[in-house]
Design a protein around this motif. Structure first.
Motif, PDB file in Angstrom:
ATOM      1  N   LYS A  45       0.828  -1.207   0.000  1.00  0.00           N
ATOM      2  CA  LYS A  45       0.000   0.000   0.000  1.00  0.00           C
ATOM      3  C   LYS A  45       0.862   1.258   0.000  1.00  0.00           C
ATOM      4  O   LYS A  45       0.542   2.255  -0.661  1.00  0.00           O
ATOM      5  N   GLN A  46       1.985   1.248   0.720  1.00  0.00           N
ATOM      6  CA  GLN A  46       2.885   2.396   0.770  1.00  0.00           C
ATOM      7  C   GLN A  46       3.485   2.675  -0.603  1.00  0.00           C
ATOM      8  O   GLN A  46       3.558   3.823  -1.043  1.00  0.00           O
ATOM      9  N   VAL A  47       3.899   1.615  -1.277  1.00  0.00           N
ATOM     10  CA  VAL A  47       4.467   1.788  -2.614  1.00  0.00           C
ATOM     11  C   VAL A  47       3.416   2.313  -3.580  1.00  0.00           C
ATOM     12  O   VAL A  47       3.688   3.177  -4.422  1.00  0.00           O
ATOM     13  N   SER A  48       2.185   1.809  -3.463  1.00  0.00           N
ATOM     14  CA  SER A  48       1.108   2.248  -4.343  1.00  0.00           C
ATOM     15  C   SER A  48       0.802   3.733  -4.136  1.00  0.00           C
ATOM     16  O   SER A  48       0.617   4.482  -5.108  1.00  0.00           O
ATOM     17  N   LEU A  49       0.754   4.182  -2.874  1.00  0.00           N
ATOM     18  CA  LEU A  49       0.496   5.600  -2.591  1.00  0.00           C
ATOM     19  C   LEU A  49       1.636   6.485  -3.097  1.00  0.00           C
ATOM     20  O   LEU A  49       1.400   7.570  -3.643  1.00  0.00           O
ATOM     21  N   PHE A 109       6.945  -1.961  -7.060  1.00  0.00           N
ATOM     22  CA  PHE A 109       5.562  -2.354  -6.815  1.00  0.00           C
ATOM     23  C   PHE A 109       5.284  -3.750  -7.357  1.00  0.00           C
ATOM     24  O   PHE A 109       4.655  -4.584  -6.671  1.00  0.00           O
ATOM     25  N   ASN A 110       5.750  -4.019  -8.571  1.00  0.00           N
ATOM     26  CA  ASN A 110       5.528  -5.344  -9.168  1.00  0.00           C
ATOM     27  C   ASN A 110       6.251  -6.437  -8.387  1.00  0.00           C
ATOM     28  O   ASN A 110       5.704  -7.537  -8.173  1.00  0.00           O
ATOM     29  N   ARG A 111       7.472  -6.157  -7.964  1.00  0.00           N
ATOM     30  CA  ARG A 111       8.211  -7.157  -7.179  1.00  0.00           C
ATOM     31  C   ARG A 111       7.543  -7.403  -5.826  1.00  0.00           C
ATOM     32  O   ARG A 111       7.453  -8.557  -5.364  1.00  0.00           O
ATOM     33  N   THR A 112       7.078  -6.325  -5.198  1.00  0.00           N
ATOM     34  CA  THR A 112       6.418  -6.474  -3.900  1.00  0.00           C
ATOM     35  C   THR A 112       5.106  -7.237  -4.043  1.00  0.00           C
ATOM     36  O   THR A 112       4.785  -8.118  -3.226  1.00  0.00           O
ATOM     37  N   ARG A 113       4.355  -6.936  -5.076  1.00  0.00           N
ATOM     38  CA  ARG A 113       3.093  -7.643  -5.304  1.00  0.00           C
ATOM     39  C   ARG A 113       3.341  -9.120  -5.574  1.00  0.00           C
ATOM     40  O   ARG A 113       2.612  -9.998  -5.075  1.00  0.00           O
ATOM     41  N   GLN A 114       4.387  -9.411  -6.379  1.00  0.00           N
ATOM     42  CA  GLN A 114       4.704 -10.814  -6.669  1.00  0.00           C
ATOM     43  C   GLN A 114       5.146 -11.547  -5.412  1.00  0.00           C
ATOM     44  O   GLN A 114       4.789 -12.729  -5.206  1.00  0.00           O
ATOM     45  N   ALA A 115       5.870 -10.832  -4.547  1.00  0.00           N
ATOM     46  CA  ALA A 115       6.300 -11.468  -3.293  1.00  0.00           C
ATOM     47  C   ALA A 115       5.103 -11.771  -2.396  1.00  0.00           C
ATOM     48  O   ALA A 115       5.054 -12.822  -1.746  1.00  0.00           O
ATOM     49  N   VAL A 116       4.136 -10.850  -2.373  1.00  0.00           N
ATOM     50  CA  VAL A 116       2.934 -11.077  -1.562  1.00  0.00           C
ATOM     51  C   VAL A 116       2.141 -12.268  -2.091  1.00  0.00           C
ATOM     52  O   VAL A 116       1.671 -13.125  -1.323  1.00  0.00           O
ATOM     53  N   ILE A 117       1.987 -12.352  -3.424  1.00  0.00           N
ATOM     54  CA  ILE A 117       1.253 -13.471  -4.031  1.00  0.00           C
ATOM     55  C   ILE A 117       1.966 -14.791  -3.751  1.00  0.00           C
ATOM     56  O   ILE A 117       1.334 -15.811  -3.398  1.00  0.00           O
ATOM     57  N   LEU A 145       9.685   2.899  -9.049  1.00  0.00           N
ATOM     58  CA  LEU A 145       8.597   2.538  -8.137  1.00  0.00           C
ATOM     59  C   LEU A 145       7.688   1.475  -8.742  1.00  0.00           C
ATOM     60  O   LEU A 145       7.162   0.610  -8.017  1.00  0.00           O
ATOM     61  N   THR A 146       7.485   1.529 -10.053  1.00  0.00           N
ATOM     62  CA  THR A 146       6.677   0.493 -10.716  1.00  0.00           C
ATOM     63  C   THR A 146       7.343  -0.869 -10.597  1.00  0.00           C
ATOM     64  O   THR A 146       6.682  -1.889 -10.334  1.00  0.00           O
ATOM     65  N   LEU A 147       8.665  -0.883 -10.791  1.00  0.00           N
ATOM     66  CA  LEU A 147       9.401  -2.137 -10.645  1.00  0.00           C
ATOM     67  C   LEU A 147       9.323  -2.655  -9.210  1.00  0.00           C
ATOM     68  O   LEU A 147       9.099  -3.857  -8.979  1.00  0.00           O
TER      69      LEU A 147
END
Length: 298
Positions: free
Chosen positions: A5-9, A276-284, A272-274
């Motif tokens: 959420k922090q990265v998205s904001l 965000f994508n890495r963080t999202r993939q880690a969460v999944i 930040l996009t990179l």
């Protein structure tokens, strides 16, 4: 691990800032085109009085090729009308030409820095050296250290294109202040190209100094009231010229600053996009591992 959420904001915030800087760049480009066009017609207002000062030997002639020497000559070499005086006894007035708006690089900072250096070099006191700040930026930079030297502060500069009426109003306010000076100096940014401007100083003189010019006898006899009117008009014309030069320099600097800010925002968005994508993939991946581990335990 960084929260998604922090990265998205943060990414959303940088994108909004990029939209603002891109819009400001387009607005500055439009204003710069107008300022550059108006500067062409305003330059004779500055070249005429300077040519008169050179012809009457109030200031020394400077070669066209050495632009830096031309910018520094009035500050480093005293005019012939005040050469015989002690430097500390010469009454001077410093006019800082800036504006009320920022986000334009070091345009205003260069003017304030040069005035500070001149006052420090001359060991200037508040009685014999007064400041006129055209624009709120120069006032904010100089009032803390030289509050006693302040004579006049002019606001609401830079919102719209300056006209001759603005310069004449400033000149009239300085004349009506009652301060009697020997020599005045206008500090402004001279425009050369969209990527180049230079801090420049031009002097101006009172009626008594023009009368005492070494080569004044080369001109026809001029009555006192005509000479006084001409000296006041010369001051207003030089101010108008400096305002136009400063406006063009400010818009070109702001256009370049907003362009650099937009490019920096692009780099930040890419990083930040990179992230965000890495963080999202880690969460999944973590959630899938938890699901699989839970299924295996059953």
């Amino acid at each position: 691990m960084v929260q998604l959420k922090q990265v998205s904001l943060r990414l959303k915030s940088v994108k909004n800032i990029q939209k603002i800087t891109k819009t400001m760049k387009m607005v500055s480009a439009s204003k710069f085109t107008k300022a550059e066009r108006e500067l062409v017609s305003a330059r004779p207002f500055g070249y005429g009085p300077q040519k008169f000062y050179e012809s009457s030997h109030l200031i020394a002639k400077v070669g066209k090729k050495d632009d830096k020497t031309k910018a520094d000559a009035p500050a480093e070499t005293p005019p012939e009308g005040v050469e015989g005086k002690d430097e500390k006894k010469v009454k001077r007035i410093y006019v800082a030409v800036t504006s009320d708006r920022g986000l334009c690089g070091g345009v205003h900072t260069g003017v304030a820095r040069r005035i500070r250096r001149s006052l420090t070099t001359r060991s200037a006191d508040a009685v014999a050296n007064r400041l006129v700040c055209v624009g709120d930026k120069s006032r904010a930079m100089l009032r803390r250290q030289y509050s006693e030297n302040m004579l006049i502060n002019v606001k609401d500069i830079g919102r719209i294109a300056p006209v001759f009426k603005d310069a004449s109003t400033i000149a009239a306010a300085i004349v009506q202040s009652g301060y009697m000076y020997d020599i005045g100096e206008i500090y402004y940014n001279k425009y050369f190209s969209p990527v180049k401007y230079e801090m420049t100083i031009i002097p101006f003189f009172t009626k008594s100094k023009i009368e005492a010019a070494p080569n004044m006898n080369a001109f026809d006899d001029v009555e006192d009231d005509q000479l006084e009117s001409y000296s006041e008009w010369t001051f207003a014309a030089l101010l108008f010229y400096a305002l136009k030069e400063s406006a063009a320099s400010e818009q070109s600097a702001r256009m370049a600053a907003m362009d650099n800010a937009t490019k920096n925002a692009d780099d930040m968005i890419r990083k930040l996009t990179l992230l965000f994508n890495r963080t999202r993939q880690a969460v999944i991946t973590r959630e899938l591992i938890e699901i699989i581990s839970g299924a295996a335990a059953l």
